[in-house]
Design an enzyme around this catalytic site. Structure first.
Site, PDB file in Angstrom:
ATOM      1  N   ASN A 150       4.582   1.293   1.221  1.00  0.00           N
ATOM      2  CA  ASN A 150       3.246   1.839   1.008  1.00  0.00           C
ATOM      3  C   ASN A 150       2.292   1.575   2.175  1.00  0.00           C
ATOM      4  OD1 ASN A 150       3.995  -0.663  -0.489  1.00  0.00           O
ATOM      5  ND2 ASN A 150       1.774  -0.959  -0.491  1.00  0.00           N
ATOM      6  N   GLN A 178       5.951   5.751  -3.494  1.00  0.00           N
ATOM      7  CA  GLN A 178       5.366   6.466  -2.358  1.00  0.00           C
ATOM      8  C   GLN A 178       6.237   7.626  -1.869  1.00  0.00           C
ATOM      9  OE1 GLN A 178       2.391   6.216  -1.262  1.00  0.00           O
ATOM     10  NE2 GLN A 178       1.717   4.264  -2.123  1.00  0.00           N
ATOM     11  N   SER A 198       5.040   7.072  -9.812  1.00  0.00           N
ATOM     12  CA  SER A 198       3.701   6.964 -10.392  1.00  0.00           C
ATOM     13  C   SER A 198       2.929   8.253 -10.168  1.00  0.00           C
ATOM     14  CB  SER A 198       2.975   5.795  -9.716  1.00  0.00           C
ATOM     15  OG  SER A 198       1.644   5.726 -10.177  1.00  0.00           O
ATOM     16  N   THR A 236       3.245   6.081 -29.097  1.00  0.00           N
ATOM     17  CA  THR A 236       2.992   7.530 -29.029  1.00  0.00           C
ATOM     18  C   THR A 236       2.726   7.935 -27.581  1.00  0.00           C
ATOM     19  OG1 THR A 236       2.123   7.451 -31.258  1.00  0.00           O
ATOM     20  CG2 THR A 236       1.515   9.383 -29.938  1.00  0.00           C
ATOM     21  N   CYS A 324      -9.028  -9.625   2.220  1.00  0.00           N
ATOM     22  CA  CYS A 324     -10.018 -10.687   2.383  1.00  0.00           C
ATOM     23  C   CYS A 324      -9.854 -11.679   1.238  1.00  0.00           C
ATOM     24  CB  CYS A 324     -11.399 -10.076   2.347  1.00  0.00           C
ATOM     25  SG  CYS A 324     -12.648 -11.171   2.944  1.00  0.00           S
TER      26      CYS A 324
HETATM   27  N1  PLP Z   1       4.892   0.620  -5.805  1.00  0.00           N
HETATM   28  C1  PLP Z   1       4.359   1.107  -4.679  1.00  0.00           C
HETATM   29  C2  PLP Z   1       5.225   1.269  -3.477  1.00  0.00           C
HETATM   30  C3  PLP Z   1       3.018   1.481  -4.641  1.00  0.00           C
HETATM   31  O1  PLP Z   1       2.501   1.960  -3.512  1.00  0.00           O
HETATM   32  C4  PLP Z   1       2.236   1.320  -5.813  1.00  0.00           C
HETATM   33  C5  PLP Z   1       0.800   1.641  -5.795  1.00  0.00           C
HETATM   34  O2  PLP Z   1       0.140   1.538  -4.769  1.00  0.00           O
HETATM   35  C6  PLP Z   1       2.849   0.817  -6.974  1.00  0.00           C
HETATM   36  C7  PLP Z   1       4.177   0.472  -6.926  1.00  0.00           C
HETATM   37  C8  PLP Z   1       2.086   0.632  -8.234  1.00  0.00           C
HETATM   38  O3  PLP Z   1       1.797   1.856  -8.846  1.00  0.00           O
HETATM   39  P1  PLP Z   1       0.660   1.951  -9.959  1.00  0.00           P
HETATM   40  O4  PLP Z   1      -0.646   1.865  -9.246  1.00  0.00           O
HETATM   41  O5  PLP Z   1       0.869   3.264 -10.618  1.00  0.00           O
HETATM   42  O6  PLP Z   1       0.876   0.811 -10.884  1.00  0.00           O
END
Ligand code: PLP
Length: 397
Positions: A150, A178, A198, A236, A324
């Site tokens: 990410n 990602q 996601s 649900t 930070c």
């Molecule tokens: N995994 C990766 C590589 C991500 O970039 C992110 C979110 O930035 C997540 C997991 C987590 O996803 P969510 O925000 O839907 O919980």
């Protein structure tokens, strides 16, 4: 002031077509998909349609999709759900550069008595396949390696990794949060057993995700309750959001090749502009195997937070590779694992584009960024030292 949003790895705009597809499920179509009556039955059919669309995006069978609330839930459900099925095995393998949704499970699992191997990465953010090979033992219950990072966008050789893992008969999970919607995926031909995604990273809303579970993979239910999601996750279903994710998946599939080519062109224009116009810039990560939308750039001798604030004043949204914490600016665990030098890791900025990014927006960033960096370097003691050091070198050399 117009917002220039270059923080799409954090979250994306919900596509207008997705909003439109979701709306009826907040008003007229409010039936419960589990109900026996046709009012619920209609919703059930639409839910199945969304499942098919998402499955089609990743080349899977609809029965292999379990809807969740987010990427974090998918990661947790996969890792904890599989480990629970192998009580006799106490070893988990992952990498040092995972998202916190996986990375923060490592101390948790250690506390529970697991041995956890976090594979190292090189300066470009790549793992060593021999290190992976030698880490696997008869006690290894699961391997989890992210599809694409990410922060840097680095893409891991998932099929090669999967082949090594499967040779040992070990289940293989990948956090593809990602990657989904940006890269073509074909689960039916893949070595991956479990894949997390996601919605809010692919222009669906926040609060919806999914886990792909290959048929035959042993996994405990994530939520024990009703028979929803074939008993794998009771509760649900979040119907409007599932419909939204289905629509986003359909759009991503239809337009992926064309849109991601355009996004990559804009990202490359941004990156080459930055490296041409600004001295002492490093691009972090393996630029050959990288998501088309991501650029992680270090501006040596300046603080990322200051750059972000000055960009923010111009309506430009990006993010930095340092967090930070308690007053000290710690570089991210990803850049630290890659061994990015201190003076560069502190000044790292992630630009992440989307299908909504325009050429004009990229040009606006290129117009303002050199001035911002120059201003910050003028007041940076590190930069002053560096320049003086160079001058001394030049004089003595
Ligand atoms: N995994 C990766 C590589 C991500 O970039 C992110 C979110 O930035 C997540 C997991 C987590 O996803 P969510 O925000 O839907 O919980």
């Amino acid at each position: 002031m117009k917002t220039i949003y270059l923080d799409n790895n954090a979250t994306t705009r919900v596509a207008p077509e997705v909003v439109e597809a979701m709306l009826p499920y907040f008003s007229d179509r409010y039936g419960n998909p589990s109900s026996m009556h046709s009012f619920g039955g209609l919703v059930k059919r639409e839910l199945d349609g969304a499942r098919e669309r998402l499955a089609s995006l990743i080349g899977a069978h609809p029965d292999e999709i379990v809807f969740t609330s987010c990427g974090t839930e998918s990661d947790n459900a996969a890792i904890r759900g599989v480990l629970e099925c192998y009580p006799g095995k106490n070893h988990f393998v992952t990498t040092r550069v995972e998202h916190p949704a996986v990375w923060n499970l490592c101390p948790y699992l250690r506390k529970k008595g697991y041995r956890v191997t976090e594979l190292s990465v090189d300066r470009k953010g790549r793992i060593d396949l021999d290190e992976l090979r030698s880490s696997l033992t008869d006690a290894t219950a699961l391997v989890s390696v992210m599809y694409a990072n990410n922060e840097t966008g680095v893409i891991f050789p998932i099929e090669e990794i999967g082949a090594i893992v499967k040779e040992r008969g070990i289940p293989f999970h990948t956090d593809a949060v990602q990657a989904v919607g940006k890269l073509p995926l074909h689960m039916s031909k893949s070595t991956v057993d479990l894949l997390s995604l996601s919605g809010h990273k692919l222009h669906a809303p926040k609060g919806i995700g999914a886990l792909y579970v290959r048929k035959g993979t042993k996994i405990s239910p994530f939520l024990i309750g009703g028979h929803q999601e074939k008993g794998r996750r009771g509760g649900t279903e979040n119907v409007p959001y599932i419909i939204g994710l289905g629509k986003a998946a359909e759009i991503a599939k239809e337009r992926m090749v064309e849109e991601q080519t355009r996004v990559k062109m804009l990202r490359d224009r941004l990156e080459s502009g930055i490296t041409k116009l600004i001295p002492n810039v490093l691009v972090n990560g393996d630029t050959e195997h990288r998501l088309p939308n991501t650029s992680n750039v270090s501006f040596e001798y300046v603080e990322g937070e200051s750059i972000l604030m000055m960009l923010n004043d111009l309506g430009i949204c990006a993010s930095s590779g340092s967090a930070c914490t308690s007053g000290s600016l710690e570089p991210s665990h990803v850049l630290r694992a890659m061994g990015v030098p201190f003076t560069a890791a502190h000044g790292s900025i992630r630009f992440s584009l989307s299908v909504y990014t325009t050429e004009e927006e990229v040009e606006v960033v290129l117009e303002h960024l050199p001035g911002i960096i120059e201003k910050l370097r003028d007041i940076s003691p590190f930069w002053k030292d560096a320049v003086e050091g160079k001058l001394r070198l030049r004089q003595t050399g």
